[in-house]
Scaffold this motif. Structure first.
Motif, mmCIF file in Angstrom:
data_model
loop_
_atom_site.group_PDB
_atom_site.id
_atom_site.type_symbol
_atom_site.label_atom_id
_atom_site.label_comp_id
_atom_site.label_asym_id
_atom_site.label_seq_id
_atom_site.Cartn_x
_atom_site.Cartn_y
_atom_site.Cartn_z
ATOM 1 N N PHE A 522 21.421 25.737 49.469
ATOM 2 C CA PHE A 522 22.232 26.305 48.389
ATOM 3 C C PHE A 522 23.709 26.124 48.720
ATOM 4 O O PHE A 522 24.115 26.195 49.885
ATOM 5 N N GLU A 523 24.497 25.936 47.700
ATOM 6 C CA GLU A 523 25.938 25.859 47.857
ATOM 7 C C GLU A 523 26.527 27.201 47.426
ATOM 8 O O GLU A 523 26.260 27.691 46.335
ATOM 9 N N ILE A 524 27.332 27.794 48.314
ATOM 10 C CA ILE A 524 27.930 29.108 48.049
ATOM 11 C C ILE A 524 29.420 28.914 47.776
ATOM 12 O O ILE A 524 30.165 28.468 48.654
ATOM 13 N N PHE A 525 29.829 29.269 46.573
ATOM 14 C CA PHE A 525 31.237 29.182 46.181
ATOM 15 C C PHE A 525 31.803 30.597 46.117
ATOM 16 O O PHE A 525 31.265 31.458 45.421
ATOM 17 N N THR A 526 32.880 30.844 46.823
ATOM 18 C CA THR A 526 33.582 32.122 46.716
ATOM 19 C C THR A 526 34.771 31.915 45.789
ATOM 20 O O THR A 526 35.697 31.168 46.102
ATOM 21 N N ILE A 527 34.718 32.575 44.631
ATOM 22 C CA ILE A 527 35.709 32.341 43.570
ATOM 23 C C ILE A 527 36.682 33.515 43.514
ATOM 24 O O ILE A 527 36.284 34.680 43.510
ATOM 25 N N ARG A 528 37.952 33.179 43.496
ATOM 26 C CA ARG A 528 38.977 34.207 43.274
ATOM 27 C C ARG A 528 39.412 34.125 41.801
ATOM 28 O O ARG A 528 39.379 33.064 41.183
ATOM 29 N N GLU A 529 39.853 35.261 41.299
ATOM 30 C CA GLU A 529 40.193 35.348 39.877
ATOM 31 C C GLU A 529 41.590 35.917 39.724
ATOM 32 O O GLU A 529 41.805 37.125 39.832
ATOM 33 N N GLY A 530 42.570 35.038 39.482
ATOM 34 C CA GLY A 530 43.936 35.470 39.270
ATOM 35 C C GLY A 530 44.462 36.282 40.443
ATOM 36 O O GLY A 530 44.347 35.890 41.611
ATOM 37 N N CYS A 531 45.032 37.441 40.138
ATOM 38 C CA CYS A 531 45.607 38.315 41.167
ATOM 39 C C CYS A 531 44.643 39.402 41.618
ATOM 40 O O CYS A 531 45.042 40.322 42.350
ATOM 41 N N ARG A 532 43.387 39.320 41.173
ATOM 42 C CA ARG A 532 42.428 40.364 41.527
ATOM 43 C C ARG A 532 42.068 40.288 43.011
ATOM 44 O O ARG A 532 41.939 39.195 43.591
ATOM 45 N N ILE A 533 41.875 41.447 43.603
ATOM 46 C CA ILE A 533 41.494 41.515 45.021
ATOM 47 C C ILE A 533 40.031 41.129 45.195
ATOM 48 O O ILE A 533 39.665 40.459 46.159
ATOM 49 N N ARG A 534 39.200 41.556 44.239
ATOM 50 C CA ARG A 534 37.761 41.316 44.356
ATOM 51 C C ARG A 534 37.448 39.822 44.237
ATOM 52 O O ARG A 534 37.974 39.131 43.365
ATOM 53 N N LYS A 535 36.594 39.318 45.126
ATOM 54 C CA LYS A 535 36.126 37.926 45.101
ATOM 55 C C LYS A 535 34.654 37.913 44.700
ATOM 56 O O LYS A 535 33.929 38.885 44.917
ATOM 57 N N PHE A 536 34.215 36.803 44.122
ATOM 58 C CA PHE A 536 32.849 36.710 43.608
ATOM 59 C C PHE A 536 32.158 35.478 44.187
ATOM 60 O O PHE A 536 32.697 34.356 44.127
ATOM 61 N N ASP A 537 30.984 35.678 44.766
ATOM 62 C CA ASP A 537 30.186 34.586 45.332
ATOM 63 C C ASP A 537 29.220 34.057 44.286
ATOM 64 O O ASP A 537 28.491 34.830 43.640
ATOM 65 N N VAL A 538 29.218 32.721 44.134
ATOM 66 C CA VAL A 538 28.295 32.055 43.215
ATOM 67 C C VAL A 538 27.366 31.173 44.024
ATOM 68 O O VAL A 538 27.821 30.281 44.767
ATOM 69 N N SER A 539 26.067 31.430 43.896
ATOM 70 C CA SER A 539 25.059 30.621 44.581
ATOM 71 C C SER A 539 24.583 29.528 43.629
ATOM 72 O O SER A 539 24.148 29.822 42.511
ATOM 73 N N PHE A 540 24.655 28.248 44.082
ATOM 74 C CA PHE A 540 24.321 27.118 43.205
ATOM 75 C C PHE A 540 23.285 26.231 43.873
ATOM 76 O O PHE A 540 23.435 25.862 45.048
ATOM 77 N N ASN A 541 22.215 25.894 43.147
ATOM 78 C CA ASN A 541 21.166 25.000 43.640
ATOM 79 C C ASN A 541 21.315 23.659 42.933
ATOM 80 O O ASN A 541 21.017 23.554 41.739
#
Length: 751
Positions: A522-541
């Motif tokens: 799986f490819e794991i992308f950690t995405i940041r969104e603008g100036c937000r502190i929270r980051k989001f991990d996207v798992s891609f097959n």
């Protein structure tokens, strides 16, 4: 000839002796004569010959014949008695009426002959009063007649809460002037009254019979009802085939909320509401119940499940009604029961205290904690504890109760429930209830309520059809050149596409890659969104394009999130993977045929033609002809000429049929035609008792209180809307006077 209005001797027609083959023919003649002469006739004494069962003598008089009997007026007593006061000495105030009878002697008398016809034995022509001029005739009863157009306008307008008086004004605008209306405002009001009187007593039976007729037309139509120990209707549920189909397509989330003041019996109206593929409210089924108790709600929920083939929704949202809270677990085995967040949060300022909520940031912080859909349960519990500790509310009893039932209303605990984010409150039901109240009022019979419900449902279906047409034949404008957006514009409905477009725009232009790694294929992308502190991990097959984001927007709403869109764009994917295109959001969602357990196609209807439908088509054809002919004088002349000829032919045919059938179509026949229901020959189901429930407003007279109890908040709001006045007791401006002055109350307490 008939212009003299002094007393004169009767003139007998012994020489000519006009003959009529029936009483009706003679009455029709005298009625036509009276209209031409300038007076109004009325029937009077009729003597029957019992042996032959025929009328021996029939008197036709001027409507001013005879004198009005003087009413006996009770002397003494109170003429006006207010509501709630004793009425032992109450004297009703007599209505002021104008006298029409002045002792006119004009008349015609018909006598039956053994040969089988009637002869005129007496004809008195002179009147003792002035005759009507042509300008006054339209105000007389003979110059007015409620035709089928008037009656149809009254009934059709009532379906959208337009009363008879406004209908009369609309009719005047439609035909051009009051002279062309052909009836008075009072005639319109009387027909509206007669409609209710016609239904009275047979209301519930006609209501149930209507369900049975619908079942004959639509095999997939569902209804059920129950009566109490007195055979009076107490519960009813029904669902149209299209409603059942909508549930199969969009029944993952269901909201149920009750509303009041929709009928004269105070029965509670409860629609089951969902969200369709245009993100609009859609009705799955509706119930009427007499009481808000556990037994009634349990019956409603069981009947709802039966109508929907036993398929439970993923989630059912209601308010915190204690009876519903007990009834739902008894009926639903797999559906999650959630409380409406809005109802709970609305109580927060009142329960916690106005001082804290208005003077501090407590409300702002608690709302961020409660309404957030991106946090997990552990994070919610941590934030909740911090907010309560900051404002020293750890021991607040009501907040403790809320925390104990947090799994029933906090979004963090429903993150793993598929499509749980479509509805978080009963606002959909509140909106739907408000929509239905535009068609109803507290004075309706059940038959009238059902007619108006049908109109409301037709409006809902029409709106859905309009949006379907827009999504099928029109495409929204794309903001980017990405193939993903183009693909979405073709498959999604317009409303859903705009939501996806917003996610795509933010994902493409405001998101970026924070970290990238590979784990177990799986490819794991950690995405940041603008100036937000929270980051989001996207798992891609990459093998099957399977994508999963920790924000869980797709799981909550069924729409790919901005973080997944960023990954797909980075991987050069030009279309939304099939696994992430839910059929419920596509423009072709309603095109799938759905069958019920009996094999009936939900939505299919028997091709039938009834009088009511033909009448509606006739009016449509007439209006179309008028619109085509307007603007051309020759076409208008031909149309008027043809319509007049057709009218004369129909009048002759109707007159002939009336003579054969010994009568003309009655008012009841017209009502049956227009409401689509007939008066039952046998009444098995009696009208409901007037219910007394919370929120119903006016209660049963004589039970102690005629109005519902109001809370302190509602009283305060009503008082703030009143105008302040000067109190003569304390000399201050306020919402009181000298009778209820607070200073006066304090002085009395000291004494």
């Amino acid at each position: 000839m008939a212009s003299e209005f002094h007393h004169s001797s009767s003139s007998s027609l012994t020489e000519s002796r006009m003959k009529f083959m029936s009483v009706e023919e003679g009455i029709s003649f005298y009625k036509a004569y009276s209209k031409a002469a300038g007076f109004v006739m009325r029937k009077s004494t009729a003597t029957k010959r019992k042996a032959l069962d025929v009328i021996a003598f029939q008197y036709c008089l001027c409507n001013k014949a005879g004198f009005k009997e003087k009413a006996i007026v009770k002397v003494g007593g109170m003429p006006n008695v207010k509501k709630g006061e004793g009425n032992e000495d109450k004297v009703p105030i007599p209505r002021r009426r104008l006298v029409t009878r002045v002792g006119c002697k004009a008349r015609m008398v018909m006598k039956y002959k053994n040969e089988g016809f009637y002869v005129v034995t007496e004809f008195r022509e002179p009147h003792v009063h002035p005759l009507y001029t042509p300008g006054c005739l339209k105000f007389q009863k003979a110059g007015r007649k409620m035709n089928i157009l008037h009656k149809k306008m009254i009934i059709d307008n009532s379906k959208v809460n337009i009363g008879p008086v406004k209908t009369f004004r609309l009719m005047k605008e439609l035909v051009g002037s009051y002279d062309n209306v052909g009836a008075s405002k009072q005639d319109f009001k009387k027909f509206h009254r007669d409609l209710k009187a016609y239904i009275e007593g047979s209301d519930a039976q006609m209501f149930v019979n209507n369900f049975q007729n619908k079942k004959l037309l639509w095999s997939a139509f569902f209804f059920d009802y129950e009566v109490d120990e007195d055979e009076q209707l107490c519960k009813a549920f029904w669902a149209y085939p299209i409603c059942r189909k909508n549930y199969e397509l969009f029944g993952d989330m269901v909201s149920f909320d009750t509303t009041f003041q929709t009928n004269r019996y105070n029965m509670i109206f409860g629609p089951f509401t969902g969200v369709d593929h245009h993100k609009k409210c859609v009705t799955f089924g509706v119930a009427l119940i007499a009481h808000e108790d556990i037994v009634s709600f349990e019956w409603v929920f069981r009947t709802f499940l039966k109508a929907m083939g036993g398929n439970e929704p993923a989630c059912l949202i209601t308010d915190e009604d204690p009876a519903m809270k007990i009834a739902i677990p008894k009926v639903f085995q797999t559906a999650e029961h959630r409380f409406c967040m809005w109802h709970i949060m609305k109580k927060m300022p009142e329960k916690v205290g106005r001082q804290i909520t208005q003077d501090t940031l407590f409300l702002n912080k608690i709302c961020k904690c409660v309404w957030s859909e991106e946090i997990e349960p552990t994070e919610f519990e941590e934030k909740w504890g911090k907010v309560l500790a900051e404002f020293k509310l750890q021991d607040h009893e009501w907040l403790k109760q809320l925390y104990e039932k947090r799994q029933m209303w906090i979004p963090a605990y429903f993150r793993d429930s598929f499509l749980c984010g479509i509805m978080r409150t009963t606002s959909r039901s509140e909106s739907e209830n408000n929509f239905y109240t535009k068609f109803t009022n507290p004075h309706l019979t059940l038959v009238e309520f059902y007619m108006r419900f049908e109109s409301a449902l037709d409006a809902q279906r029409h709106t859905q059809g309009q949006f379907d047409n827009d999504s099928k034949h029109k495409h929204p404008e794309c903001k980017t050149s990405f193939a993903l957006e183009k693909h979405a514009s073709k498959i999604y409905t317009v409303s859903v596409f705009y939501d996806f477009q917003e996610e795509l725009e933010i994902g493409c232009f405001h998101c970026g890659l924070e970290e990238y790694k590979k784990e177990n294929g799986f490819e794991i992308f950690t995405i940041r969104e603008g100036c937000r502190i929270r980051k989001f991990d996207v798992s891609f097959n990459p093998a099957n394009l399977d994508s999963k984001c920790m924000c869980k927007m797709f799981e909550r709403l069924g729409i790919p999130c901005r973080h997944m869109v960023w990954v797909w764009k980075a991987k050069m994917i030009e279309y939304i993977p099939d696994a992430y295109v839910l059929n419920r959001w596509t423009s072709l969602a309603t095109k799938t045929p759905i069958f019920d357990l009996e094999g009936n196609i939900l939505e299919a209807c028997v091709d039938f033609v009834d009088c009511k439908r033909m009448l509606n088509e006739l009016w449509s054809e007439i209006h179309t002809c008028v619109s085509l002919a307007q603007g051309n004088e020759e076409d208008l002349t031909d149309l008027v000429k043809n319509l007049k000829g057709l009218r004369l032919n129909l009048e002759a045919k109707k007159s002939s049929n009336n003579h054969e059938n010994n009568g003309s179509p009655s008012k009841a026949t017209d009502i049956e035609l227009l409401i689509g229901a007939t008066l039952p020959t046998e009444i098995v189901v009696k009208p409901p008792k007037i219910s007394k429930n919370k929120g119903t407003g006016v209660h049963v007279p004589g039970t102690g209180s005629d109005k519902r109890l109001k809370g302190d908040k509602e009283k305060a709001i009503e008082q703030s809307q009143k105008k302040k006045r000067l109190c003569r007791g304390c000399g201050e401006l306020g919402y009181h006077d000298i009778r209820n002055c607070p200073h006066k109350v304090k002085e009395n307490c000291k004494l």
